[in-house]
Motif scaffolding. Structure first.
Motif, PDB file in Angstrom:
ATOM      1  N   GLU A  47      -4.615  17.237  -2.839  1.00 51.33           N
ATOM      2  CA  GLU A  47      -4.905  15.835  -3.139  1.00 51.33           C
ATOM      3  C   GLU A  47      -3.621  15.007  -3.157  1.00 51.33           C
ATOM      4  N   ILE A  48      -2.566  15.571  -3.719  1.00 53.74           N
ATOM      5  CA  ILE A  48      -1.274  14.868  -3.772  1.00 53.74           C
ATOM      6  C   ILE A  48      -0.749  14.641  -2.368  1.00 53.74           C
ATOM      7  N   MET A  49      -0.818  15.675  -1.541  1.00 52.01           N
ATOM      8  CA  MET A  49      -0.339  15.548  -0.159  1.00 52.01           C
ATOM      9  C   MET A  49      -1.145  14.504   0.615  1.00 52.01           C
ATOM     10  N   SER A  50      -2.440  14.426   0.315  1.00 47.62           N
ATOM     11  CA  SER A  50      -3.290  13.427   0.975  1.00 47.62           C
ATOM     12  C   SER A  50      -2.847  12.010   0.610  1.00 47.62           C
ATOM     13  N   LEU A  51      -2.491  11.801  -0.646  1.00 52.56           N
ATOM     14  CA  LEU A  51      -2.023  10.480  -1.085  1.00 52.56           C
ATOM     15  C   LEU A  51      -0.682  10.130  -0.439  1.00 52.56           C
ATOM     16  N   PHE A  52       0.221  11.108  -0.386  1.00 49.03           N
ATOM     17  CA  PHE A  52       1.504  10.871   0.286  1.00 49.03           C
ATOM     18  C   PHE A  52       1.266  10.533   1.759  1.00 49.03           C
ATOM     19  N   SER A  53       0.311  11.231   2.393  1.00 48.02           N
ATOM     20  CA  SER A  53       0.009  10.987   3.805  1.00 48.02           C
ATOM     21  C   SER A  53      -0.541   9.573   4.016  1.00 48.02           C
ATOM     22  N   LYS A  54      -1.429   9.137   3.112  1.00 51.32           N
ATOM     23  CA  LYS A  54      -1.947   7.772   3.205  1.00 51.32           C
ATOM     24  C   LYS A  54      -0.815   6.748   3.097  1.00 51.32           C
ATOM     25  N   GLY A  55       0.085   6.999   2.161  1.00 52.43           N
ATOM     26  CA  GLY A  55       1.224   6.099   1.990  1.00 52.43           C
ATOM     27  C   GLY A  55       2.113   6.078   3.214  1.00 52.43           C
ATOM     28  N   TYR A  56       2.341   7.262   3.790  1.00 52.90           N
ATOM     29  CA  TYR A  56       3.182   7.354   4.984  1.00 52.90           C
ATOM     30  C   TYR A  56       2.557   6.578   6.142  1.00 52.90           C
ATOM     31  N   ASN A  57       1.255   6.792   6.378  1.00 56.41           N
ATOM     32  CA  ASN A  57       0.567   6.081   7.472  1.00 56.41           C
ATOM     33  C   ASN A  57       0.591   4.570   7.265  1.00 56.41           C
ATOM     34  N   ALA A  58       0.465   4.138   6.010  1.00 57.75           N
ATOM     35  CA  ALA A  58       0.538   2.698   5.716  1.00 57.75           C
ATOM     36  C   ALA A  58       1.941   2.167   6.002  1.00 57.75           C
ATOM     37  N   LEU A 106       0.806  -1.228   0.000  1.00 59.12           N
ATOM     38  CA  LEU A 106       0.000   0.000   0.000  1.00 59.12           C
ATOM     39  C   LEU A 106       0.840   1.279   0.000  1.00 59.12           C
ATOM     40  N   PRO A 107       1.921   1.364   0.807  1.00 62.16           N
ATOM     41  CA  PRO A 107       2.713   2.606   0.766  1.00 62.16           C
ATOM     42  C   PRO A 107       3.259   2.891  -0.638  1.00 62.16           C
ATOM     43  N   TYR A 108       3.688   1.841  -1.340  1.00 58.34           N
ATOM     44  CA  TYR A 108       4.231   2.011  -2.692  1.00 58.34           C
ATOM     45  C   TYR A 108       3.129   2.448  -3.663  1.00 58.34           C
ATOM     46  N   ILE A 109       1.945   1.852  -3.489  1.00 55.95           N
ATOM     47  CA  ILE A 109       0.834   2.179  -4.391  1.00 55.95           C
ATOM     48  C   ILE A 109       0.407   3.631  -4.228  1.00 55.95           C
ATOM     49  N   TYR A 110       0.242   4.077  -2.975  1.00 57.49           N
ATOM     50  CA  TYR A 110      -0.150   5.474  -2.749  1.00 57.49           C
ATOM     51  C   TYR A 110       0.934   6.438  -3.235  1.00 57.49           C
ATOM     52  N   ASN A 111       2.185   6.058  -3.059  1.00 50.14           N
ATOM     53  CA  ASN A 111       3.287   6.876  -3.574  1.00 50.14           C
ATOM     54  C   ASN A 111       3.228   6.966  -5.101  1.00 50.14           C
ATOM     55  N   GLY A 112       2.897   5.830  -5.744  1.00 53.02           N
ATOM     56  CA  GLY A 112       2.774   5.824  -7.203  1.00 53.02           C
ATOM     57  C   GLY A 112       1.648   6.737  -7.675  1.00 53.02           C
ATOM     58  N   PHE A 113       0.489   6.662  -7.002  1.00 52.47           N
ATOM     59  CA  PHE A 113      -0.629   7.545  -7.360  1.00 52.47           C
ATOM     60  C   PHE A 113      -0.244   9.015  -7.186  1.00 52.47           C
ATOM     61  N   ALA A 114       0.401   9.313  -6.059  1.00 54.24           N
ATOM     62  CA  ALA A 114       0.805  10.702  -5.792  1.00 54.24           C
ATOM     63  C   ALA A 114       1.753  11.217  -6.864  1.00 54.24           C
ATOM     64  N   ASN A 115       2.688  10.369  -7.294  1.00 52.86           N
ATOM     65  CA  ASN A 115       3.647  10.778  -8.335  1.00 52.86           C
ATOM     66  C   ASN A 115       2.945  11.047  -9.660  1.00 52.86           C
ATOM     67  N   LEU A 116       1.945  10.204  -9.998  1.00 49.60           N
ATOM     68  CA  LEU A 116       1.199  10.431 -11.243  1.00 49.60           C
ATOM     69  C   LEU A 116       0.417  11.741 -11.167  1.00 49.60           C
TER      70      LEU A 116
END
Length: 568
Positions: free
Chosen positions: A154-165, A128-138
């Protein structure tokens, strides 16, 4: 242009076209050869091989073949837990290849979405952390290409989800990547307060010193925190020191070094130190050109253009703006000849995927059909068993009701026989009293009923009701019964209600149904009659009315009773 020149140009064009077709065919053939050859390898071997092709001098085509084989093996997602985990990993890796090497962002997004869906459905959280990071990068890339900065939250929210995961999985490497990306985004768009909670939480994480980049990322976070507090000198010092912890043994070392220098240049530019900022940015530019890092060049040249504008050098600003546009177009489109070969290569990979998934779909449908048939057969078997049990219970119940009715008829006949014998005996004993009987009847008819009179009247009613010729007559009525017992209409009705507990019609129906049962049992004399004929013969004018009353009194329908009587 002379005729000879035109001929030469045509021949050269045809030769180039032929060479291109040949290279395309060769690339496609090579893809299929690799696919067939590596299909015998295990998931683990293919994952290792794929990772090898993405490291060092990247070979994304070969890596894509490795990951595609694993993805197709687990397309149905019905495998083991390990198989599902491998499926999620390769979906993420395929997305990475399409994004970083083929610049096909739509396919990259599609594979990321598949990976995310499978992760959430299966509960496999390690990727999950990798997936959210990938979405944020796109999303970040889309934001950069359109240059509007509207997707920062929205990008920061995705990075935050990845970080929490990553905190839950304790995957330090991806945690460092996510924090570094958040920091870069916060610095670029000057929105450090958006990551305040993440920076605070990260400072409390006990990352082992053995983890590469741990010292680097802590210095970077210190620099961002200092920048947020407007301590610009400390921020520059932290960013400068962080580059000392980046060495060539780190994966993506050039990228991390570039981010630190870029952040330092940002602070300098916002302080008005444009020459220092330009010097740092030029250092990043040279490294990016040497490494072919087009994505880094886009950010750096855009910032160089901004620095020169603020400095008042419009010529250099225009130069870097043109360079920025070219770099951005290269990321979006690409114009290398090898991309033609790659298109055919990817087309062949897609065809193989579609064939395998079509077979998997058909196999899944066949399995589903098989399970549906098995389930239907099981349900039918259970239904038939239950139906058989119910039918057996019903037959037993019907037999019991029939036997009870037959026994009741036999008891009634026996009772009547005993009464007749008793009456004949009493008659022979009291012939001398014949005159008195007549006097009693006259007296009874004119006075209120006493108990003796009631008893005598009951006996007479019973005798009449036992006369089947009378009761089965369609014209038999309460008046006719009173006439036959030589009594008053009201007295007869009174006795019926008080002694029998029912009215005349109910009593008549019972006697007629008894007679119908006798006739249904007597197959020798009545076996040739239909149920309707039996119904009519015992005085019923309606077959439906007969059936309802028969069922109420005996518990069986006339046809059920007839069937049981014929199995005796």
């Amino acid at each position: 242009m002379t005729s000879e020149h035109r001929k030469s140009l045509l021949i050269m064009t045809l030769m180039l076209f032929s060479i291109t077709l040949e290279s395309i065919a060769h690339a496609a053939s090579q893809a299929l050869d690799m696919y067939n050859k590596w299909s015998a390898l295990s998931d683990e071997e293919l994952l290792v091989k794929g990772l090898g092709y993405l490291s060092g001098k990247a070979s994304p085509d070969s890596a894509l073949v490795c990951y595609t084989i694993v993805a197709n093996r687990h397309y149905d997602n019905n495998g083991s837990k390990e198989g599902i985990r491998n499926q999620i990993s390769v979906l993420y890796n395929i997305s990475y290849i399409y994004s970083r090497h083929y610049y096909d962002y739509q396919k990259s997004y599609s594979y990321l979405q598949q990976a995310l869906t499978l992760s959430l459905e299966s509960g496999e959280s390690h990727t999950l952390p990798y997936i959210y990071n990938g979405f944020a990068n796109l999303y970040m890339l889309n934001n950069e290409m359109h240059g509007n900065g509207t997707m920062v939250n929205e990008i920061m929210s995705l990075f935050s989800k990845g970080y929490n995961a990553s905190v839950k999985t304790k995957d330090w490497q991806i945690m460092i990547v996510l924090v570094n990306n958040m920091v870069a985004m916060a610095m670029k768009y000057d929105c450090v307060p958006l990551i305040k909670d993440e920076l605070s939480g990260f400072s409390r994480q006990h990352i082992p010193d053995s983890i590469k980049m741990s010292k680097y990322i802590r210095l970077v976070c210190e620099g961002v925190d200092a920048y947020g507090k407007k301590n610009y000198g400390k921020a520059i010092d932290c960013f400068d020191k962080s580059t000392d912890y980046v060495n060539s043994s780190f994966d993506g070392a050039a990228h991390y070094r570039a981010i630190s220098i870029y952040n330092k240049a940002l602070v300098m530019m916002r302080q008005g130190e444009y020459d220092k900022a330009i010097a740092n940015l030029t250092e990043i530019e040279n490294d990016a050109v040497a490494n072919g890092a087009v994505d880094v060049l886009v950010d750096v040249r855009q910032m160089l253009k901004e620095c020169y504008e603020k400095k008042g050098d419009q010529t250099m600003a225009d130069h870097y703006y043109v360079a920025y546009l070219k770099d951005r177009d290269a990321m979006l489109v690409g114009n290398k000849l090898e991309d033609v070969n790659r298109m055919k290569f990817l087309d062949e990979i897609n065809k193989v995927n579609e064939q395998i998934r079509d077979m998997a779909y058909k196999h899944r449908m066949q399995n589903m059909l098989f399970y549906v048939i098995v389930a239907a057969a099981a349900l039918l078997a259970v239904f038939l068993i239950i139906l058989g049990i119910k039918n057996r219970q019903l037959r037993q119940r019907n037999r019991m009701l029939y036997d009870n009715n037959v026994k009741a008829l036999a008891d009634d006949d026996k009772r009547r026989k005993i009464i007749r014998q008793y009456e004949e005996h009493m008659k022979s004993m009291s012939q001398c009293l014949e005159g008195k009987v007549s006097e009693k009847e006259q007296k009874y008819k004119g006075s209120a009923l006493g108990q003796n009179e009631k008893s005598a009247l009951i006996k007479q009613i019973d005798e009449v009701m036992g006369n089947t010729d009378e009761i089965c007559s369609g014209s038999f009525s309460l008046s006719r019964l009173a006439e036959l017992v030589d009594s008053n209409y009201h007295y007869v009705s009174q006795v019926l209600n008080e002694e029998y507990g029912k009215n005349f019609n109910s009593l008549l129906s019972e006697y007629r149904i008894r007679e119908a049962c006798r006739r249904l049992n007597d197959t020798e004399n009545y076996g040739n009659l239909t149920i309707e004929a039996i119904s009519s013969s015992v005085g019923f004018k309606s077959r439906s009315n007969f059936a309802v009353i028969f069922k109420r009194i005996t518990g069986l329908s006339p046809s059920e009773y007839q069937k049981l009587s014929r199995t005796q």
